[in-house]
Design an enzyme around this catalytic site. Structure first.
Site, PDB file in Angstrom:
ATOM      1  N   ASP A  11       2.148   7.116   2.446  1.00 45.93           N
ATOM      2  CA  ASP A  11       4.068   6.512   2.562  1.00 45.93           C
ATOM      3  C   ASP A  11       5.254   7.106   2.533  1.00 45.93           C
ATOM      4  O   ASP A  11       5.134   7.871   1.991  1.00 45.93           O
ATOM      5  CB  ASP A  11       3.831   5.407   1.143  1.00 45.93           C
ATOM      6  CG  ASP A  11       4.540   3.971   1.705  1.00 45.93           C
ATOM      7  OD1 ASP A  11       5.825   3.982   2.972  1.00 45.93           O
ATOM      8  OD2 ASP A  11       4.635   3.420   1.148  1.00 45.93           O
ATOM      9  N   ASP A 106       6.423   2.639   8.444  1.00 41.80           N
ATOM     10  CA  ASP A 106       6.562   4.397   8.063  1.00 41.80           C
ATOM     11  C   ASP A 106       5.172   4.120   7.104  1.00 41.80           C
ATOM     12  O   ASP A 106       5.062   5.112   5.787  1.00 41.80           O
ATOM     13  CB  ASP A 106       7.811   3.914   6.799  1.00 41.80           C
ATOM     14  CG  ASP A 106       7.776   3.063   5.770  1.00 41.80           C
ATOM     15  OD1 ASP A 106       7.026   2.033   6.441  1.00 41.80           O
ATOM     16  OD2 ASP A 106       8.669   2.565   5.288  1.00 41.80           O
ATOM     17  N   GLU A 107       4.240   4.025   7.297  1.00 42.64           N
ATOM     18  CA  GLU A 107       2.859   3.989   6.265  1.00 42.64           C
ATOM     19  C   GLU A 107       1.668   3.798   6.740  1.00 42.64           C
ATOM     20  O   GLU A 107       1.995   2.969   8.264  1.00 42.64           O
ATOM     21  CB  GLU A 107       3.007   2.475   5.388  1.00 42.64           C
ATOM     22  CG  GLU A 107       3.403   1.056   5.924  1.00 42.64           C
ATOM     23  CD  GLU A 107       2.364   0.274   3.808  1.00 42.64           C
ATOM     24  OE1 GLU A 107       1.609   0.793   3.390  1.00 42.64           O
ATOM     25  OE2 GLU A 107       3.505  -0.280   4.710  1.00 42.64           O
TER      26      GLU A 107
END
Length: 416
Positions: A11, A106-107
DNA sequence: TCTGGGGTCCTAGGACCC
DNA sequence: TCTGGGGTCCTAGGACCC
């Protein structure tokens, strides 16, 4: 119970803000809010840790953030830059495992099972991964490690910022027990309230209850919750293995006006523009949709959706527009100010729209014409090709996409 | 506080069919 | 004639996630 999995959840830390800092180092160490300007309608997409100290967090209205943290720097953001950074991260991840699934921009989840010979034990692999991401992108991330996606996800949140946390196999229940129920994915504001009303505050409280009790009270959600509290990926999305991203089930675009409107020309041109955006993405994906949905939000925030399912699936802007326009006129409380409009396509059909041969050929020519228009848009920008209705009403209020005028991604390069 | 935009999944009721 | 049950499709709304 022979083969335990090793799942990583990676993350990125304050992703949008960190990317902004990369392009403007003067932002470092300051209170930064990405999502729009301070007086605008809209919410916070990301806040720097400095801004968070004042209570600013994502999903908070921008105006609230401005009151809490008046000295913060407000930025519209650069979606294209975020996508590029995300792809860089993805390439690094692929060097560590072939089983990578981006859960959002974003993860990501990695299945690291059986990579010990290559990368060493989990913690060592995670440190290497962390360092590689930092050196390739200058961005920080946090990594959670566990036997399931659920455990990896929860532990990465606890590792933030800039940390690594490994939940040793067998220790899942012990790790989860002291956590707030809100820390479990799937428990939001409402779920939290409902649980608190029953005196359930920590995950450990949940684990002590019989599954039947939770299922009776909360149905499927309750049953899944009972499993999660024990550390199992019980039911739903978390059950799936890490692998290829699933195919999209719907494509939608929506727009909130800067000021509510009753102007029918303006409304129709917005619907046209949204229909074009949806149609374009259908064509890019080679998809045809059977169900078209209009979303309509009034000034007082009451929101309705109205759908229509076609006999034959479509990917044409004109057909999409015709449907949502009809739905709008059928259901709009006349004279009531409109805050938001949305257009969604779903129920994708693998086959093209059937019908008789002549109709099929006519349709095909139309589809080709629209694809040509898409390519022109790629080259010269979104505003260069508009259907007649889209020209009226001054709908081009603010384009979030590419505000800095960076070159857009040319998906159709290589085609004639 | 005054609430974006893009998604996923679940529930529930009614139509319709057998 | 006044009543079943299952399956599937469609629609609307809502919780939740990033």
């Amino acid at each position: 119970m022979v083969s335990l999995k090793t799942i990583f959840h990676v993350d990125m830390d304050a992703f949008f803000v960190s990317v902004e800092e990369l392009f403007d180092p003067a932002l470092r160490g300051k209170a930064v809010v990405v999502g729009g300007q301070r007086q605008e309608r809209g919410v916070v997409s990301a806040a720097s840790y400095q801004a968070r100290r004042y209570g600013v967090h994502s999903a908070m209205p921008l105006r609230t953030a401005a009151k809490l943290c008046p000295h913060a720097i407000f930025l519209d953001g650069h979606p294209q830059r975020y996508r590029e950074c995300s792809e860089k991260v993805y390439r690094v991840l692929l060097a560590f495992s072939p089983l990578v699934e981006m859960a959002s921009i974003d993860e990501a989840y990695l299945d690291m099972t059986g990579t010990e010979r290559l990368h060493g034990p989990p913690l060592r692999a995670a440190h290497q991964l962390h360092a590689r991401i930092k050196s390739e992108t200058q961005l920080n991330c946090s990594i959670g490690i566990g036997i399931s996606r659920l455990i990896a996800k929860v532990s990465s949140a606890k590792a933030k910022p800039h940390g690594i946390l490994w939940v040793i196999p067998g220790q899942e229940a012990k790790f989860l027990a002291p956590l707030d129920v809100r820390d479990l994915p799937g428990v939001g504001k409402v779920g939290e309230q409902n649980l608190r009303a029953l005196g359930i505050h920590r995950v450990g409280d949940l684990a002590g209850l019989a599954d039947g009790f939770l299922e009776e009270r909360f149905g499927k959600w309750g049953l899944a919750l009972a499993g999660k509290a024990r550390g199992a990926d019980a039911g739903g999305w978390f059950d799936r293995g890490v692998g290829r991203d699933a195919d999209a089930k719907s494509i939608s675009h929506e727009h909130t006006y800067t000021e509510d409107t009753t102007d029918i020309e303006r409304i129709e041109s917005t619907l046209m523009r949204l229909s074009e955006m949806v149609g374009r993405r259908l064509r890019e994906g080679g998809l045809r949709a059977r169900t078209l949905q209009l979303k309509l939000r009034y000034q007082d925030f009451t929101t309705i959706t109205r759908a229509h399912t076609l006999a034959d699936a479509t990917q044409l802007d004109t057909e999409i527009f015709a449907q949502v326009r009809t739905l709008f006129h059928r259901h709009w409380r006349k004279g009531t100010a409109v805050r938001l409009l949305g257009v969604e396509a779903s129920q994708f059909d693998p086959g093209s729209g059937q019908g008789d041969l002549i109709e099929g050929q006519r349709r095909q020519r139309w589809e080709q014409a629209f694809s040509a228009a898409d390519r022109v848009r790629d080259k010269f920008g979104e505003s260069s090709v508009l259907l007649a209705t889209g020209l009226k009403g001054g709908f081009r209020e603010r384009t979030h996409e590419n505000p800095a005028g960076l070159p857009g991604k040319r998906k159709r390069d290589g085609e004639n």
